[in-house]
Design an enzyme around this catalytic site. Structure first.
Site, PDB file in Angstrom:
ATOM      1  N   TYR A  27       0.924  -1.259  -0.307  1.00  0.00           N
ATOM      2  CA  TYR A  27      -0.186   0.323   0.361  1.00  0.00           C
ATOM      3  C   TYR A  27       0.939   1.349   0.160  1.00  0.00           C
ATOM      4  O   TYR A  27       0.477   2.132   0.275  1.00  0.00           O
ATOM      5  CB  TYR A  27      -0.657   0.216   1.452  1.00  0.00           C
ATOM      6  CG  TYR A  27      -1.370  -1.406   1.203  1.00  0.00           C
ATOM      7  CD1 TYR A  27      -3.226  -1.275   0.670  1.00  0.00           C
ATOM      8  CD2 TYR A  27      -2.069  -1.830   2.443  1.00  0.00           C
ATOM      9  CE1 TYR A  27      -3.753  -2.398   0.671  1.00  0.00           C
ATOM     10  CE2 TYR A  27      -2.604  -3.406   1.917  1.00  0.00           C
ATOM     11  CZ  TYR A  27      -3.482  -3.371   1.009  1.00  0.00           C
ATOM     12  OH  TYR A  27      -3.867  -4.226   1.007  1.00  0.00           O
TER      13      TYR A  27
ATOM     14  N   HIS B 270      -4.747   6.065  -0.186  1.00  0.00           N
ATOM     15  CA  HIS B 270      -5.387   6.228   1.044  1.00  0.00           C
ATOM     16  C   HIS B 270      -4.348   5.997   2.245  1.00  0.00           C
ATOM     17  O   HIS B 270      -4.654   6.049   3.103  1.00  0.00           O
ATOM     18  CB  HIS B 270      -6.008   4.611   0.953  1.00  0.00           C
ATOM     19  CG  HIS B 270      -6.899   4.452   1.885  1.00  0.00           C
ATOM     20  ND1 HIS B 270      -7.966   5.499   1.995  1.00  0.00           N
ATOM     21  CD2 HIS B 270      -7.722   4.094   2.046  1.00  0.00           C
ATOM     22  CE1 HIS B 270      -9.141   5.139   2.318  1.00  0.00           C
ATOM     23  NE2 HIS B 270      -9.077   4.378   3.023  1.00  0.00           N
TER      24      HIS B 270
ATOM     25  N   PHE C 293      -4.693  -1.142   9.470  1.00  0.00           N
ATOM     26  CA  PHE C 293      -4.803  -0.923   8.713  1.00  0.00           C
ATOM     27  C   PHE C 293      -6.600  -0.393   8.607  1.00  0.00           C
ATOM     28  O   PHE C 293      -6.661   0.491   9.922  1.00  0.00           O
ATOM     29  CB  PHE C 293      -5.558  -2.436   7.521  1.00  0.00           C
ATOM     30  CG  PHE C 293      -4.894  -3.164   7.149  1.00  0.00           C
ATOM     31  CD1 PHE C 293      -4.207  -3.059   6.278  1.00  0.00           C
ATOM     32  CD2 PHE C 293      -4.358  -4.346   7.740  1.00  0.00           C
ATOM     33  CE1 PHE C 293      -3.342  -4.128   5.953  1.00  0.00           C
ATOM     34  CE2 PHE C 293      -3.389  -5.041   6.730  1.00  0.00           C
ATOM     35  CZ  PHE C 293      -3.251  -5.109   6.288  1.00  0.00           C
TER      36      PHE C 293
ATOM     37  N   ASN D  39      -9.631   0.513   8.386  1.00  0.00           N
ATOM     38  CA  ASN D  39     -10.423   0.219   9.195  1.00  0.00           C
ATOM     39  C   ASN D  39     -10.474   0.414  10.606  1.00  0.00           C
ATOM     40  O   ASN D  39     -11.574   0.366  10.893  1.00  0.00           O
ATOM     41  CB  ASN D  39     -12.028  -0.065   8.552  1.00  0.00           C
ATOM     42  CG  ASN D  39     -11.605   0.158   7.181  1.00  0.00           C
ATOM     43  OD1 ASN D  39     -11.642   1.554   6.167  1.00  0.00           O
ATOM     44  ND2 ASN D  39     -12.631  -1.132   5.912  1.00  0.00           N
TER      45      ASN D  39
ATOM     46  N   ASP E 296      -6.972  11.673   4.111  1.00  0.00           N
ATOM     47  CA  ASP E 296      -7.198  11.203   2.712  1.00  0.00           C
ATOM     48  C   ASP E 296      -8.390  12.318   2.570  1.00  0.00           C
ATOM     49  O   ASP E 296      -9.319  11.509   3.417  1.00  0.00           O
ATOM     50  CB  ASP E 296      -6.604  10.264   1.948  1.00  0.00           C
ATOM     51  CG  ASP E 296      -7.611   8.463   2.476  1.00  0.00           C
ATOM     52  OD1 ASP E 296      -8.630   8.868   0.910  1.00  0.00           O
ATOM     53  OD2 ASP E 296      -7.591   8.791   2.901  1.00  0.00           O
TER      54      ASP E 296
ATOM     55  N   ASN F  39     -13.722   5.526   6.901  1.00  0.00           N
ATOM     56  CA  ASN F  39     -13.604   4.904   7.243  1.00  0.00           C
ATOM     57  C   ASN F  39     -12.665   5.015   8.839  1.00  0.00           C
ATOM     58  O   ASN F  39     -12.308   4.061   9.245  1.00  0.00           O
ATOM     59  CB  ASN F  39     -13.781   3.276   6.639  1.00  0.00           C
ATOM     60  CG  ASN F  39     -14.840   2.993   6.278  1.00  0.00           C
ATOM     61  OD1 ASN F  39     -16.370   3.314   6.008  1.00  0.00           O
ATOM     62  ND2 ASN F  39     -14.852   2.097   5.023  1.00  0.00           N
TER      63      ASN F  39
END
Length: 185
Positions: A14, A19, A64, A66, A91, A112
């Protein structure tokens, strides 16, 4: 005491994705402050320093996006950090590419990671720095946020990261939040 939390997803897969704007901004600030965010505690990578006699935490949750709230809540509880001492960098698809927006409080706006922090802390009363990644034109949202910026967009993003780090440095140096909003919004 002040804590700056950059939101993103951990792992090389990632790195550089839209994100992960929060991670990119916090990494830029760490570089400015000559810090390495490498201490693992409470589901987060952290770095600490003192600035103007005040303890500063830079945080990248490793849960992560969320589930970011768990790391934030645990750090707050252990170090007795108050909500008004927290600044979250995220973001935002509702902003044009590279646009900054600072807010003192508010809803998650569909993000989220912010939603989880609000749930974990029981409040939306914390400062945010949003950086525009704009809505996708033809991609699904999940695909859009998990892809890197294009080469043509990268200079605009680099500039946004610099401005975001300027805003965070001003906050760390005591600039009142209303002045920050006037200067950077």
């Amino acid at each position: 005491m002040k804590m700056i939390v950059g939101l993103g997803n951990p792992g090389q897969k990632y790195a550089g994705s839209k994100h992960n704007m929060g991670f990119m901004v916090v990494d830029g600030l760490a570089k400015r402050l000559n810090l390495t965010i490498d201490k693992l505690e409470f589901d987060a990578a952290t770095a600490t320093t003192r600035l103007n006699g005040e303890k500063i935490f830079l945080v990248k949750p490793q849960t992560f996006m969320n589930a970011s709230g768990r790391a934030v809540r645990e750090l707050m509880m252990f170090y007795q950090i108050q909500l008004d001492e927290i600044f979250v960098v995220q973001d935002d698809m509702d902003l044009t590419l590279g646009k900054l927006r600072l807010r003192k409080r508010g809803s998650a706006g569909g993000h989220n990671g912010i939603k989880d922090i609000i749930s974990a802390t029981g409040s939306d009363e914390f400062c945010r720095l949003k950086i525009g990644i704009q809505h996708p034109q033809r991609q699904r949202v999940v695909d859009w946020v998990l892809t890197p910026f294009s080469k043509t967009d990268q200079p605009l993003i680099d500039d946004a990261i610099e401005k975001a780090d300027d805003a965070l440095e001003d906050w760390l140096n005591g600039m009142p939040f209303d002045q920050l909003m006037n200067k950077f919004n």
